[in-house]
Design an enzyme around this catalytic site. Structure first.
Site, PDB file in Angstrom:
ATOM      1  N   GLN A  35       0.723  -0.858  -0.202  1.00  0.00           N
ATOM      2  CA  GLN A  35       0.057   0.214   0.115  1.00  0.00           C
ATOM      3  C   GLN A  35       0.317   1.427   0.160  1.00  0.00           C
ATOM      4  O   GLN A  35       1.913   0.828   0.097  1.00  0.00           O
ATOM      5  CB  GLN A  35      -1.153  -0.403   1.278  1.00  0.00           C
ATOM      6  CG  GLN A  35      -0.058  -0.036   2.754  1.00  0.00           C
ATOM      7  CD  GLN A  35      -0.858  -0.960   3.584  1.00  0.00           C
ATOM      8  OE1 GLN A  35      -1.548  -0.288   4.647  1.00  0.00           O
ATOM      9  NE2 GLN A  35      -1.970  -1.405   3.362  1.00  0.00           N
ATOM     10  N   ARG A  39      -4.269   0.657  -1.679  1.00  0.00           N
ATOM     11  CA  ARG A  39      -4.045  -0.508  -2.035  1.00  0.00           C
ATOM     12  C   ARG A  39      -3.130  -0.755  -2.855  1.00  0.00           C
ATOM     13  O   ARG A  39      -3.762  -0.644  -4.125  1.00  0.00           O
ATOM     14  CB  ARG A  39      -4.604  -2.252  -1.646  1.00  0.00           C
ATOM     15  CG  ARG A  39      -5.432  -1.614  -0.051  1.00  0.00           C
ATOM     16  CD  ARG A  39      -5.812  -3.465   0.030  1.00  0.00           C
ATOM     17  NE  ARG A  39      -6.774  -3.272   1.165  1.00  0.00           N
ATOM     18  CZ  ARG A  39      -8.315  -2.879   1.580  1.00  0.00           C
ATOM     19  NH1 ARG A  39      -8.756  -3.441   0.215  1.00  0.00           N
ATOM     20  NH2 ARG A  39      -8.565  -3.201   2.845  1.00  0.00           N
TER      21      ARG A  39
END
Length: 318
Positions: free
Chosen positions: A94, A190
């Site tokens: 992420q 993400r």
């Protein structure tokens, strides 16, 4: 003025485990708890005071109505968020935006954070940075799934410390427990989630375009200037002093006297047992205990055999 002791807020995660119970003694709702939001004014998990005249009040309420507790620091939201994370499995790869992008696109602060490694199993590692030289190369490697070539993996051990500015591609690996000091934000983009599915058979949302936009290219690894001051058998370690937060470790062996260094102070016990003494009053400390020392408290004493991670708000350069 008394310290403000706070009730933990637990968050279930696909990668969570049960070490917040086995290591810290918390009573957990299940064995997939990934995060303890230990000190928070964020609406996704706000801390409640457990003692004193403000018992039952939330950190967000105190920020709104009792700003003097925080030295009248300006700002719409309580700026810091302290977590303990138990990664039974790998977290997603992420990246977080900076303040400008976060406020424009998500309506909240960006997220710069840092990690103290409370524990790590042998062979544990984090993802910390990337190898793309240009944004176009970054986009191509992400879209082609060239994860082994793109991502930088770093072995970690207990006691390590990492600064993770906004724009840093990162992930906590399985078998790691950390204390995280961060800006008060819950915005995460993400990049990759190992194609795993939740209990309902669904994959989690990815945020590829946002990730490409906010990632720092080429990657930068911050240089840390960690320093230690010994006080008898005890010590104060300074890890970071930034515009977002300043982070310290208090290692207590016997006793340690501490002077205020910021507008107010946040602290969480990561190991051991002891006492906090403020204005002659004694408060028991144990693993997982988290508290705020308001602005009016200028010095305090710690006694016992324990370690705490502490932080103060940074001084904005804006």
């Amino acid at each position: 003025m008394e310290p403000l002791f706070l009730k933990p807020v637990f968050h279930e995660k696909i990668w969570g485990g049960d070490q917040l119970h086995t290591v810290f003694g918390f009573e957990l709702p299940n064995d997939k708890i990934g995060e303890d939001w230990a000190i928070s004014g964020h609406p996704h998990g706000v801390s409640i005071v457990e003692n004193g005249p403000f018992k039952g009040k939330s950190v967000a309420e105190l920020w709104e109505h009792n700003r003097e507790l925080f030295g009248d620091q300006p700002g719409k939201v309580f700026p810091l968020l302290i977590k303990i994370l138990d990664a039974e499995d790998d977290l997603s790869v992420q990246v977080h935006p900076d303040d400008a992008y976060g406020l424009k696109h998500e309506g909240e602060l960006g997220k710069t954070e840092c990690w103290y490694i409370i524990d790590a199993k042998p062979g544990a590692e984090i993802i910390y940075g990337h190898n793309a030289k240009t944004r176009d190369e970054l986009a191509a490697m992400i879209k082609d799934g060239q994860w082994d070539d793109l991502l930088r993996r770093v072995p970690v051990k207990k006691g390590d410390f990492f600064f993770v500015p906004s724009g840093t591609i990162h992930a906590i690996g399985k078998g790691i427990m950390i204390l995280e000091t961060q800006q008060s934000s819950d915005t995460t983009y993400r990049v990759y989630d190992y194609d795993r599915k939740d209990d309902a058979g669904n994959t989690r949302e990815l945020h590829i375009e946002q990730s490409i936009e906010v990632t720092t290219v080429p990657a930068r690894t911050p240089e840390l200037e960690i320093s230690e001051i010994r006080k008898g058998d005890s010590a104060i370690t300074t890890y970071l002093e930034t515009e977002f937060f300043n982070v310290y470790q208090w290692d207590v062996s016997g006793e340690l006297n501490v002077e205020k260094t910021g507008l107010y102070t946040l602290a969480t016990v990561i190991r051991g047992y002891g006492n906090l003494i403020v204005a002659g009053k004694t408060y028991e400390l144990k693993p997982g205990t988290s508290f705020i020392l308001p602005a009016a408290i200028t010095s305090w004493e710690l006694e016992g055999d324990l370690s705490l991670i502490a932080s103060t708000p940074g001084e904005s350069k804006k």
